[in-house]
Design an enzyme around this catalytic site. Sequence first.
Site, short mmCIF file in Angstrom:
data_model
loop_
_atom_site.label_atom_id
_atom_site.label_comp_id
_atom_site.label_asym_id
_atom_site.label_seq_id
_atom_site.Cartn_x
_atom_site.Cartn_y
_atom_site.Cartn_z
N ASP A 298 54.68 54.70 39.68
CA ASP A 298 55.69 55.78 39.24
C ASP A 298 56.41 55.93 40.46
O ASP A 298 56.63 54.41 41.37
CB ASP A 298 54.96 56.57 39.06
CG ASP A 298 55.49 58.30 37.72
OD1 ASP A 298 56.18 58.29 38.53
OD2 ASP A 298 54.97 58.12 36.85
N HIS A 332 59.31 53.68 40.39
CA HIS A 332 60.47 55.01 38.92
C HIS A 332 61.90 55.01 39.84
O HIS A 332 62.69 54.95 39.25
CB HIS A 332 60.02 55.58 38.72
CG HIS A 332 58.74 55.02 37.36
ND1 HIS A 332 58.20 55.79 36.48
CD2 HIS A 332 58.78 53.72 36.98
CE1 HIS A 332 57.80 54.97 35.51
NE2 HIS A 332 57.96 53.85 36.34
#
Length: 557
Positions: A298, A332
């Site tokens: 992430d 991300h």
Amino acid sequence: MKHISGSLCRSKIALACILISSAGMALAQQKVSLPIIQQVKIKNDTTSIITFGAKGDGVTLNTESINKTIASVSQKGGGVVLIPSGLWLTGPVELKSNVNLHLKRDAILQFTDDFNQYKLVEGNWEGRPAWRNQSPISGTNLENIAITGTGIIDGNGGAWRMVKKDKLTESQWKTLVASGGIVREDGKMWFPSAKTVKGSNTKNAGVVEPGKTAKDYEDIKDFLRPNLLVLTNCKKILLEGVTFQNSPAWNLHPLLCEDLTLRNLQVKNPWYAQNGDGVDVESCKNVLIEGSTFDVGDDGICIKSGRDEAGRKRGVPTENVIVRNNVVYHAHGGFVIGSEMSGGAKNIWVYDCSFIGTDIGLRFKTTRGRGGIVENIYVNNINMIDIPGEAILFDMYYAAVDPIVLAGEKRDAIKSVMVPVTEETPQFRNFYIKDVVANGAEKAIFFRGLPEMNIKDIHLENVTIQSKKGIEIIEATGIFLKNVNVITENSNPVVDIQNSSNINIDNLQYKPGSELLFSIAGEKSKGIKVSGTDSSKAKKATNVASEVNKKALEMSK
């Protein structure tokens, strides 16, 4: 064992002033001093966990031995707790003041996959008070603490995580399903247990509610994944040299801490790791993150300060942060602020960093309901390659989904609707971004503010981006682009401006032969000034929609 004491940030070098920009930026003539991050000072008296009976055989559960060693050293005034060579299986480890947990190079501290070893505790999840399983490593109200060395801390996250089918190869998916667990009815998600499934179907799972105790959450316990390391309300912290990997949820989560140094870390997670952030610095003050490498599932390096009403009630911003000389691989976002930034974020310096294959490079995200002000952000000397999404992104419509659409996934278009400004309205303002190079991105630069609260006063200078698409500016005010070079494949238009004002573009460079240089739409678009830009290299210079005032665009050589 080396004595740990104040170093780099105490020196005059670290206090040197940075000239944020040259002519054309608001702070051009101002010098901004870096914050001072106080360093730990811990005695070098060393006690091995073997002293209290620990065994590095990968079988023995060493929870009691490790925690007894830590408590004993702390009670004696502090020192080093040594994790020697071996594979050390353990349950939750609780840090104590004045202790340096030191891992030898060939030491692996691995946390058990026996969920019964992790009790439910009141903690925090994504910016709100929540019940969670006790973190593998934790500390609360401590001072002068460290984790150092060159060993490995492994959170055994695979035992906890749900996994999306679309993020694995066919072979990996079959192997995972064959290992046990439960596959969702639509066949697109794997869960490790029935409790995890139930938790995933429970609204606001784990959120603290009056009158409820840990027993009320037992039926979804497996779903309440812990962050690998959580430090709450601690002062003078050093994490140095160690590899943190395979976390159940976030890897590193300092909350309400002060004087925090992260140096030369390796922070790793599988790229498909759900909520597998690298570091989330939440409501902290005086932070240094340097020389570290992140490769996670992430966001890589992320700044937070609480979510919605809970974050605003806490009212503690993350401030005085230095992020430098770091490398982020898969994530991300390389450097990220938000989306849980309801307490605000300010006075943050990011420089000399490289992002390699991160979904988005510089990622600033929020949404209605958050509130909070993010301001005074200084970014300099950033290099990126192979960015699947935007190289630079400001988005006030964050929707808690992966930044890159998966194959076959459909998402609804954003509907722009004006709503009243309240304490729930977030704000992005006063960003200074300079000397950025990106080789490969889907889109170069993206701004998307709210109709009722535009993104404001963003300065970009000396930026070169090779991308498929160019620049998109939606609901923004006070955007300054100087010496920006976008080399695009799909350049129709190079710059798309919608409902934005006070846009200043100086010396824009672009690929010769581009179909359209500027597209301007929206009745609120005005005060768009372009200078030092050769529009003749484009097949068509401008396309101004009928609702835009004819005087909205001013172009000069």
